[in-house]
Scaffold this motif. Structure first.
Motif, mmCIF file in Angstrom:
data_model
loop_
_atom_site.group_PDB
_atom_site.id
_atom_site.type_symbol
_atom_site.label_atom_id
_atom_site.label_comp_id
_atom_site.label_asym_id
_atom_site.label_seq_id
_atom_site.Cartn_x
_atom_site.Cartn_y
_atom_site.Cartn_z
ATOM 1 N N HIS A 25 11.079 15.999 7.876
ATOM 2 C CA HIS A 25 9.966 15.722 8.980
ATOM 3 C C HIS A 25 10.399 16.057 10.398
ATOM 4 C CE1 HIS A 25 7.252 12.338 10.713
ATOM 5 N NE2 HIS A 25 7.478 13.178 11.776
ATOM 6 N N VAL A 26 9.884 17.123 10.874
ATOM 7 C CA VAL A 26 10.312 17.675 12.227
ATOM 8 C C VAL A 26 9.746 17.107 13.512
ATOM 9 C CG1 VAL A 26 10.493 19.781 13.533
ATOM 10 C CG2 VAL A 26 10.951 19.891 11.271
ATOM 11 N N VAL A 27 10.402 16.697 14.431
ATOM 12 C CA VAL A 27 9.785 15.934 15.583
ATOM 13 C C VAL A 27 10.251 16.911 16.763
ATOM 14 C CG1 VAL A 27 9.711 13.888 17.049
ATOM 15 C CG2 VAL A 27 10.383 13.538 14.561
ATOM 16 N N PHE A 28 9.001 17.253 17.548
ATOM 17 C CA PHE A 28 9.074 18.047 18.865
ATOM 18 C C PHE A 28 8.937 16.679 19.763
ATOM 19 C CE2 PHE A 28 7.880 21.589 16.425
ATOM 20 C CZ PHE A 28 8.343 22.603 16.961
ATOM 21 N N ARG A 29 9.734 16.364 20.520
ATOM 22 C CA ARG A 29 10.113 15.068 21.247
ATOM 23 C C ARG A 29 8.879 14.688 22.266
ATOM 24 N NH1 ARG A 29 15.501 15.857 21.024
ATOM 25 N NH2 ARG A 29 16.738 14.395 19.993
ATOM 26 N N GLU A 30 8.454 13.755 22.158
ATOM 27 C CA GLU A 30 7.517 13.274 23.339
ATOM 28 C C GLU A 30 8.113 13.319 24.785
ATOM 29 O OE1 GLU A 30 5.919 9.275 22.934
ATOM 30 O OE2 GLU A 30 4.513 9.354 24.625
ATOM 31 N N GLY A 31 7.135 14.113 25.681
ATOM 32 C CA GLY A 31 7.723 14.264 27.124
ATOM 33 C C GLY A 31 8.532 15.512 27.324
ATOM 34 N N GLU A 32 8.855 16.423 26.258
ATOM 35 C CA GLU A 32 9.573 17.382 26.425
ATOM 36 C C GLU A 32 8.750 18.633 26.401
ATOM 37 O OE1 GLU A 32 12.566 17.741 26.969
ATOM 38 O OE2 GLU A 32 13.852 16.141 26.008
ATOM 39 N N THR A 33 9.232 19.770 26.977
ATOM 40 C CA THR A 33 8.270 21.108 27.135
ATOM 41 C C THR A 33 9.169 22.056 26.254
ATOM 42 O OG1 THR A 33 6.946 20.578 28.936
ATOM 43 C CG2 THR A 33 7.124 22.851 28.131
ATOM 44 N N TYR A 34 8.529 22.538 25.282
ATOM 45 C CA TYR A 34 9.571 23.521 24.328
ATOM 46 C C TYR A 34 9.157 24.909 24.858
ATOM 47 C CZ TYR A 34 11.043 19.423 21.740
ATOM 48 O OH TYR A 34 11.368 18.170 21.377
ATOM 49 N N ILE A 35 9.823 25.724 25.166
ATOM 50 C CA ILE A 35 9.422 27.117 25.552
ATOM 51 C C ILE A 35 9.564 27.952 24.224
ATOM 52 C CG2 ILE A 35 9.951 29.126 26.866
ATOM 53 C CD1 ILE A 35 8.906 26.580 28.787
ATOM 54 N N VAL A 37 12.118 27.105 31.160
ATOM 55 C CA VAL A 37 12.280 28.617 31.059
ATOM 56 C C VAL A 37 12.953 29.194 29.927
ATOM 57 C CG1 VAL A 37 13.117 30.601 32.680
ATOM 58 C CG2 VAL A 37 12.591 28.416 33.830
ATOM 59 N N THR A 38 14.106 28.649 29.446
ATOM 60 C CA THR A 38 15.113 29.299 28.360
ATOM 61 C C THR A 38 14.320 29.062 27.086
ATOM 62 O OG1 THR A 38 16.976 28.487 29.812
ATOM 63 C CG2 THR A 38 17.161 29.509 27.496
ATOM 64 N N ASP A 39 14.069 30.335 26.202
ATOM 65 C CA ASP A 39 13.444 30.118 24.942
ATOM 66 C C ASP A 39 14.116 29.252 24.002
ATOM 67 O OD1 ASP A 39 12.290 30.793 22.812
ATOM 68 O OD2 ASP A 39 13.188 32.863 22.621
ATOM 69 N N ASP A 40 13.419 28.310 23.433
ATOM 70 C CA ASP A 40 13.823 27.395 22.554
ATOM 71 C C ASP A 40 13.825 27.577 21.164
ATOM 72 O OD1 ASP A 40 15.076 25.330 24.614
ATOM 73 O OD2 ASP A 40 12.664 24.717 24.735
ATOM 74 N N GLY A 58 5.460 16.375 21.833
ATOM 75 C CA GLY A 58 5.558 17.139 23.339
ATOM 76 C C GLY A 58 4.759 18.269 23.298
ATOM 77 N N GLU A 59 5.024 19.408 24.318
ATOM 78 C CA GLU A 59 4.259 20.436 24.385
ATOM 79 C C GLU A 59 5.313 21.555 23.945
ATOM 80 O OE1 GLU A 59 3.537 21.384 28.620
ATOM 81 O OE2 GLU A 59 1.419 22.365 28.023
ATOM 82 N N ILE A 60 4.472 22.651 23.418
ATOM 83 C CA ILE A 60 5.064 23.931 22.864
ATOM 84 C C ILE A 60 4.479 25.043 24.000
ATOM 85 C CG2 ILE A 60 5.264 25.556 21.301
ATOM 86 C CD1 ILE A 60 5.221 23.353 19.047
ATOM 87 N N LEU A 61 5.034 25.468 24.942
ATOM 88 C CA LEU A 61 4.607 26.507 25.836
ATOM 89 C C LEU A 61 4.901 27.907 25.508
ATOM 90 C CD1 LEU A 61 3.217 26.983 28.516
ATOM 91 C CD2 LEU A 61 5.200 26.278 29.744
ATOM 92 N N PHE A 62 3.996 28.721 25.272
ATOM 93 C CA PHE A 62 4.546 30.229 25.209
ATOM 94 C C PHE A 62 4.631 31.036 26.484
ATOM 95 C CE2 PHE A 62 2.398 28.418 21.384
ATOM 96 C CZ PHE A 62 3.281 28.804 20.379
ATOM 97 N N SER A 63 5.763 31.668 26.268
ATOM 98 C CA SER A 63 6.135 32.413 27.362
ATOM 99 C C SER A 63 5.077 33.518 27.898
ATOM 100 C CB SER A 63 7.418 33.261 27.170
ATOM 101 O OG SER A 63 7.120 34.470 26.571
ATOM 102 N N ASN A 64 5.151 33.822 29.323
ATOM 103 C CA ASN A 64 4.180 34.756 29.806
ATOM 104 C C ASN A 64 4.728 36.119 29.547
ATOM 105 O OD1 ASN A 64 6.200 34.876 31.857
ATOM 106 N ND2 ASN A 64 4.968 33.734 33.186
ATOM 107 N N ASP A 65 5.553 36.458 28.767
ATOM 108 C CA ASP A 65 6.151 37.827 28.618
ATOM 109 C C ASP A 65 5.288 38.642 28.146
ATOM 110 O OD1 ASP A 65 7.523 40.363 28.397
ATOM 111 O OD2 ASP A 65 9.586 39.168 28.085
ATOM 112 N N THR A 66 4.219 39.451 28.561
ATOM 113 C CA THR A 66 3.062 40.015 27.999
ATOM 114 C C THR A 66 3.551 41.469 27.256
ATOM 115 O OG1 THR A 66 2.381 40.983 29.936
ATOM 116 C CG2 THR A 66 1.226 39.142 29.197
#
Ligand SMILES: *[C@@H]1O[C@H](CO)[C@@H](O)[C@H](O)[C@H]1NC(C)=O
Ligand SMILES: *[C@@H]1O[C@H](CO)[C@@H](O)[C@H](O)[C@H]1NC(C)=O
Ligand SMILES: *[C@@H]1O[C@H](CO)[C@@H](O)[C@H](O)[C@H]1NC(C)=O
Ligand SMILES: *[C@@H]1O[C@H](CO)[C@@H](O)[C@H](O)[C@H]1NC(C)=O
Ligand SMILES: *[C@@H]1O[C@H](CO)[C@@H](O)[C@H](O)[C@H]1NC(C)=O
Ligand SMILES: *[C@@H]1O[C@H](CO)[C@@H](O)[C@H](O)[C@H]1NC(C)=O
Ligand SMILES: *[C@@H]1O[C@H](CO)[C@@H](O)[C@H](O)[C@H]1NC(C)=O
Ligand SMILES: *[C@@H]1O[C@H](CO)[C@@H](O)[C@H](O)[C@H]1NC(C)=O
Ligand SMILES: *[C@@H]1O[C@H](CO)[C@@H](O)[C@H](O)[C@H]1NC(C)=O
Ligand SMILES: *[C@@H]1O[C@H](CO)[C@@H](O)[C@H](O)[C@H]1NC(C)=O
Length: 450
Positions: free
Chosen positions: A87-97, A68-71, A116-124
């Protein structure tokens, strides 16, 4: 403190310590992905980004990890610490908000390894107020990517959380939906091995860029609400850009698979599987009065096009004000489309295998012909199209419509072997010579534009 990561240090010439970003606990799974090797096929781009130098530093991106919290602050921290050679790593198995619009146009000589996954918030409401405006067709984006010598890969996912946007757009067509990947001013860079899901609007908008390759991108997403469709989910749109290559990708969407907007030159598109789209399009062009739009030296090869409204398409607004919808209007612009090749296509359940439309946005054909387009289309080859169209315009399988006899020249179809389900190959031809169109039978019966 996590253990330091020394992969690749020997090839960097000097020993540079990896950064340990404080916070979080050591994870045994921490690893860096090997760089993908890009193979160009069937054609090589005239210029391609050079192999980037090895990076000498690794930054793992932290996450709050609560979903939930913005990363965003952690992402910016890692990008800043590892810019210029890391080299920047977004870790495997993590979700980044991501809940903050971020300007990433400062990137230089950096690998971004998204496992991992980068998920954009739903705050339209937030995004509509803060996403980055691009100057074309009200395009905005979650982030703005730019810079030089940027290599992005890792096999991870960018998720645009599109459903809230599909619902919002269905309720109000003036909702400004961000594109998933907004690019402004990117050079000599490669984006490969990514999964893109549920973009609110286009998946990529590429502006002011040169010498950039997209390889092995997996695009899908759609509305889970049967009452609402995901609109304008173009795979890639190029704009004010030169030397872009898009290849070896799978696109399941509901609008253009790829489209070349104003001032797209030396574009290579090849080896795509497109399903559910509006085809690979030049345009729309000529939308804005007083603008001069150029699309030139484009090569589109080895495309398999399934369940689409169009295969190869050229769409030009007429020289009179026209409206496709309340939020999409235009007409009256000038420019040129020149030296375009579409070759080696498989057509499967496509309404028009080829559509040349110089009356885009204008349903009244009489009115369109009264105001022929000043935007000329020259030297276009459609070669080696095979397969079966849909039954939508049966017995027609293609549409060639120029707004005047002088607006189009040297547009050829060769080795065209596409038929309708009942085995006909008619095409609507307006200001086109039958002799230039091998494999279709021209008729004057107009059945509509897509
Ligand atoms: C938006 O996301 C938040 C946090 O993940 C969630 O609690 C909420 O239900 C979502 N709202 C909608 C409309 O999907
Ligand atoms: C591209 O560059 C031009 C000229 O520098 C600038 O005006 C424009 O804002 C940039 N971005 C887009 C999306 O065109
Ligand atoms: C977008 O652009 C059109 C012109 O094509 C304009 O009429 C419309 O108000 C703009 N804004 C939105 C939010 O769609
Ligand atoms: C496209 O290029 C032409 C010729 O250089 C220029 O006049 C026009 O302003 C450019 N259009 C855009 C949108 O940048
Ligand atoms: C053509 O594209 C397909 C994917 O649709 C790919 O499997 C094949 O290798 C490509 N052919 C060439 C010659 O690149
Ligand atoms: C193509 O799109 C249709 C309709 O969305 C879907 O049912 C089908 O599974 C897709 N095909 C592939 C190979 O993904
Ligand atoms: C036409 O475009 C192709 C790239 O598709 C390029 O190789 C060729 O040089 C161009 N022809 C001319 C005459 O510029
Ligand atoms: C085309 O769409 C149909 C129905 O949605 C689906 O069954 C089929 O798999 C699709 N074709 C491809 C190649 O994905
Ligand atoms: C189409 O345009 C012509 C020419 O301007 C006009 O006479 C005619 O009424 C228009 N038709 C419709 C249905 O609007
Ligand atoms: C093909 O189907 C269309 C209608 O879908 C019909 O008008 C046409 O006559 C048919 N042609 C043949 C050769 O069966």
């Amino acid at each position: 403190m996590r253990s330091l990561f020394f992969a690749g240090l020997l090839s960097c010439g000097s020993l540079v310590a990896a950064t340990a970003i404080s916070g979080g606990t050591h994870r045994r799974a921490d690893h860096v992905s090997p760089r993908p090797h890009i193979v160009y096929s069937p054609k090589s781009p005239s210029t391609a980004p050079a192999d980037p130098k090895p990076r000498c530093k690794t930054c793992f991106v932290e996450t709050h990890g609560d979903g939930v919290t913005d990363d965003s602050e952690y992402i910016l921290k890692a990008f800043n610490e590892c810019n210029n050679g890391g080299h920047v790593v977004f870790r495997e198995g993590e979700t980044y908000i991501v809940g903050t619009a971020m300007d990433w146009t400062f990137l230089k000589s950096i690998d971004i390894d998204i496992q991992g996954e980068i998920l954009f918030s739903n705050d339209t409401a937030y995004w509509q107020a803060n996403s980055f405006p691009f100057v074309f067709q009200n395009v905005t984006s979650f982030f703005k990517l730019g810079g030089d010598d940027v290599f992005i890969y890792g096999g991870g996912t960018l998720n645009g959380n599109g459903q809230v946007w599909y619902d919002a757009y269905a309720a109000d067509i003036y909702t400004l939906r961000p594109v998933l990947i907004g690019i402004d001013g990117l050079k000599n860079s490669i984006i490969s091995d990514l999964v893109l899901r549920y973009s609110p609007q286009y998946y990529h908008f590429i502006a002011n860029s040169s010498n950039v390759v997209f390889n092995n991108i997996d695009i899908a997403g759609g509305s889970t609400n049967p009452k609402v469709t995901a609109k304008n989910t173009d795979g890639w749109d190029t704009y004010r850009s030169d030397g872009i290559t898009i290849q070896n990708s799978v696109i399941n969407n509901g609008d253009d698979c790829v489209s070349f907007k104003p001032n797209s030159t030396n574009v290579l598109v090849q080896s795509l599987f497109c399903n559910g789209s509006h085809g690979v399009s030049v345009g729309s062009l000529g939308q804005y009065v007083g603008h001069y739009d150029i699309v030139e030296n484009v090569y589109v090869a080895n495309i398999s096009m399934h369940n689409a409204t169009d295969g190869a398409r050229i769409k030009i607004w007429p020289n009179t004000p026209s409206a496709l919808s309340g939020d999409l209007q235009g007409g009256g612009g000038d420019g040129r489309v020149n030296n375009i090749t579409y070759t080696d296509w498989i057509i499967d359940n496509v309404d028009y295998a080829i559509e040349v439309d110089q009356c885009y946005g204008q349903k009244n054909l009489t009115l369109c012909l009264e105001y022929p387009s000043p935007l000329k289309i020259t030297n276009v080859l459609f070669n080696n199209f095979k397969g079966t169209a849909s039954n939508k315009y049966q017995p027609q399988v293609a549409n060639f419509a120029c707004s005047s006899e002088t607006a189009c020249s040297n547009i050829l179809s060769t080795n065209f072997d596409v038929v309708s389900p009942n085995n006909t190959n008619e095409a609507y031809c307006l200001n086109f010579e039958q002799s230039a169109l091998d494999g279709v039978t021209c008729t004057t019966v107009f059945k509509g534009f897509n």
